[in-house]
Scaffold this motif. Structure first.
Motif, PDB file in Angstrom:
ATOM      1  N   LYS A   1      -3.618   0.442  -3.278  1.00  0.00           N
ATOM      2  CA  LYS A   1      -3.381  -0.882  -2.694  1.00  0.00           C
ATOM      3  C   LYS A   1      -3.296  -1.909  -3.812  1.00  0.00           C
ATOM      4  CE  LYS A   1      -5.374  -3.799   0.877  1.00  0.00           C
ATOM      5  NZ  LYS A   1      -6.330  -3.806   1.960  1.00  0.00           N
TER       6      LYS A   1
ATOM      7  N   ASN B   1      -3.360   5.563  -0.431  1.00  0.00           N
ATOM      8  CA  ASN B   1      -4.612   4.864  -0.696  1.00  0.00           C
ATOM      9  C   ASN B   1      -4.506   3.841  -1.816  1.00  0.00           C
ATOM     10  OD1 ASN B   1      -6.135   6.142   1.216  1.00  0.00           O
ATOM     11  ND2 ASN B   1      -6.627   7.872  -0.117  1.00  0.00           N
TER      12      ASN B   1
ATOM     13  N   GLN C   1      -7.059  -0.918  -5.056  1.00  0.00           N
ATOM     14  CA  GLN C   1      -7.493   0.473  -4.891  1.00  0.00           C
ATOM     15  C   GLN C   1      -6.515   1.328  -5.667  1.00  0.00           C
ATOM     16  OE1 GLN C   1      -8.702   0.190  -0.315  1.00  0.00           O
ATOM     17  NE2 GLN C   1      -7.769   2.114  -0.862  1.00  0.00           N
TER      18      GLN C   1
ATOM     19  N   ASP D   1      -5.057   4.982  -6.541  1.00  0.00           N
ATOM     20  CA  ASP D   1      -5.049   6.408  -6.217  1.00  0.00           C
ATOM     21  C   ASP D   1      -3.719   6.989  -6.670  1.00  0.00           C
ATOM     22  OD1 ASP D   1      -5.024   8.432  -3.200  1.00  0.00           O
ATOM     23  OD2 ASP D   1      -5.799   8.861  -5.200  1.00  0.00           O
TER      24      ASP D   1
ATOM     25  N   ASN E   1      -0.387  11.409  -6.140  1.00  0.00           N
ATOM     26  CA  ASN E   1      -1.643  10.675  -6.005  1.00  0.00           C
ATOM     27  C   ASN E   1      -2.480  10.938  -7.255  1.00  0.00           C
ATOM     28  OD1 ASN E   1      -2.756  13.200  -5.653  1.00  0.00           O
ATOM     29  ND2 ASN E   1      -2.889  13.018  -3.430  1.00  0.00           N
TER      30      ASN E   1
ATOM     31  N   GLU F   1       0.838  -1.192   0.000  1.00  0.00           N
ATOM     32  CA  GLU F   1       0.000   0.000   0.000  1.00  0.00           C
ATOM     33  C   GLU F   1       0.872   1.240   0.000  1.00  0.00           C
ATOM     34  OE1 GLU F   1      -3.247   0.238   2.883  1.00  0.00           O
ATOM     35  OE2 GLU F   1      -2.928  -1.904   3.218  1.00  0.00           O
TER      36      GLU F   1
END
Lengths: 236, 201
Positions: free
Chosen positions: B44, B42, B125, B127, B170, B39
């Motif tokens: 993952k 955010n 995830q 981001d 990000n 991770e």
């Protein structure tokens, strides 16, 4: 960027691939033996597998690591499962990169007339005879002098799979703490293969024995004793 | 839009050269020979490695080294809007190729001839920085599987917005339209650093 001098003594510490273990330019006229997990690159010895670096006098270095997949090595004793029978060989799965061959004559007193019949799925305790990279390993059910020596079919018991590090710990001497503690209260028999397979046989407590062994991988000696005591409380 | 405030803070409160919080776990996928979850903030990502094992497609078998295959995919639920085609589109194919080339440069393939190593990476995830997180997760998974490697590869992305170089972008900063680069670094054995890949988006 400047090169850092690699003088840290990493023996008995966790190392990762790329760590330099020895600087050979400062050690002349010495013979060093390198075991698994280490590689020589010009003037330095570096790590290729993550694990703990070990040193044994006078000059042996190796990396102890634990994986699920087994790398076949000559003279290792392993537990294999028969997957197929052909005219000349049995095909045995030993959890390595390729299927291993067990010649039909590699048994004590084996001749063409008394070839053993193994069903597909039988568990065998065998010895690795040839293990070249890229080729299928060859097995045998006899020891070096041709005697049976407990190799062969394992009929009863419960087989479970663990990592290679745990099977090495179970086979180490002095006896590993979990087996010692279990042996004080229970009677059982285990066959340990260096490929991570263990076959446990016991009249009534086989599940307890196998759970105790599977739990003991990352525990210290004292923690193993406590864990075994807790499990044994349940059957009292 | 202002990505770096006059005080020098980014949208999520970081300094320009500050990375997001890192978290890693290994051994999550019980069936795989090696696996890791990585991770970065955010983002993952989960990686699973199978191998070395027998080559499934005999025509691709190489007699002097191992065959390394990599597949990158994004889970349908990884982005804000549900994705319709998570695999097989151009971006996934390109990232799979990039990860495969990076890892192949580090694996000692000549020690395992006639075998195959599969690396599967999936983004859970997304981001920003999924490419870097995938390379980091793949390195950990390969080490968990005990595959001999020359070095560890680590990766991070960087960009340039509002006249400031920024580290570890990000999603918002990544889609702002400025230039960005993902760099993979090998920590070579003698302590110097080398670059293995750097695609410019």
């Amino acid at each position: 960027m400047e090169a850092k001098p690699s003088t840290a003594n990493l023996v008995d510490k966790i190392v990762v691939p790329g760590d330099v273990v020895l600087d050979l330019s400062s050690m002349t006229n010495q013979t060093i033996k390198l075991g698994g997990g280490l590689r020589q690159e010009c003037d330095s010895v570096s790590v290729i597998k993550a694990g703990k670096l070990r040193f044994s006098k006078p000059n042996k270095y190796w990396v102890e690591s634990s994986q699920k997949r087994y790398v076949p090595c000559v003279e290792d004793t392993v537990l294999g499962i028969v997957v197929d029978c052909k005219a000349d060989n049995f095909f045995v799965d030993i959890r390595g990169p390729t299927i291993a061959f067990l010649p039909v004559l590699a048994f004590e007193g084996g001749t063409r007339r008394n070839i053993p019949k193994f069903e597909i799925g039988s568990l065998l305790y065998v010895r690795v005879v040839k293990a070249n990279p890229g080729m299928n390993p060859e097995l045998s059910c006899t020891d070096a002098s041709g005697k049976a020596a407990e190799f062969g079919l394992l009929k009863d018991g419960y087989m479970f799979e663990t990592s290679t590090g745990l099977s090495r710990m179970l086979l180490s001497s002095p006896t590993c703490p979990v087996l010692e503690e279990l042996g004080k209260q229970l009677s059982f028999e285990i066959a340990v293969g260096l490929n991570g397979r263990v076959n446990a046989e016991s009249p009534s407590t086989v599940v307890l024995v196998s759970n105790a062994i599977m739990n003991s991988e990352s525990l210290s000696a004292v923690q193993q004793k406590i864990m075994v005591d807790k499990l044994l409380q349940r059957i009292k | 839009m202002e990505f770096v405030s006059p005080e020098g803070l980014r949208l999520d409160g970081r300094r320009p050269t500050e990375m997001r919080q890192l978290r890693a776990e290994i051994g999550n996928v019980a069936k795989a020979d090696g696996s890791a979850v990585f991770e970065m903030g955010n983002t993952k990502v989960i990686a699973a490695v199978y191998g070395p094992r027998e080559v499934q497609n005999k025509s691709q078998q190489m007699s002097d080294q191992a065959l390394v295959r990599c597949e990158y995919s994004m889970a349908n639920f990884s982005t804000g809007d549900r994705m319709r085609k998570p695999k097989g589109d151009r971006r996934s194919t390109e990232i799979s190729l990039v990860i495969r080339q990076t890892m192949e440069a580090c694996i000692l393939t000549h020690l395992m001839p006639r075998s195959q190593i599969d690396i599967f990476v999936q983004v859970l995830q997304a981001d920003g920085g999924t490419r870097s997180a995938c390379i980091n997760a793949a390195t950990l998974a390969l080490q968990d599987a005990g595959i001999p490697m020359r070095d560890i590869v680590t990766s991070c992305s960087a960009g340039y917005l509002n006249s400031t170089p920024l580290l570890d972008l990000n999603y918002v900063e990544d889609s702002a339209g400025g230039p960005d680069v993902t760099v993979g670094l090998r920590l070579l054995s003698c302590g110097t650093y080398g670059y293995t890949l750097g695609p410019m988006d």
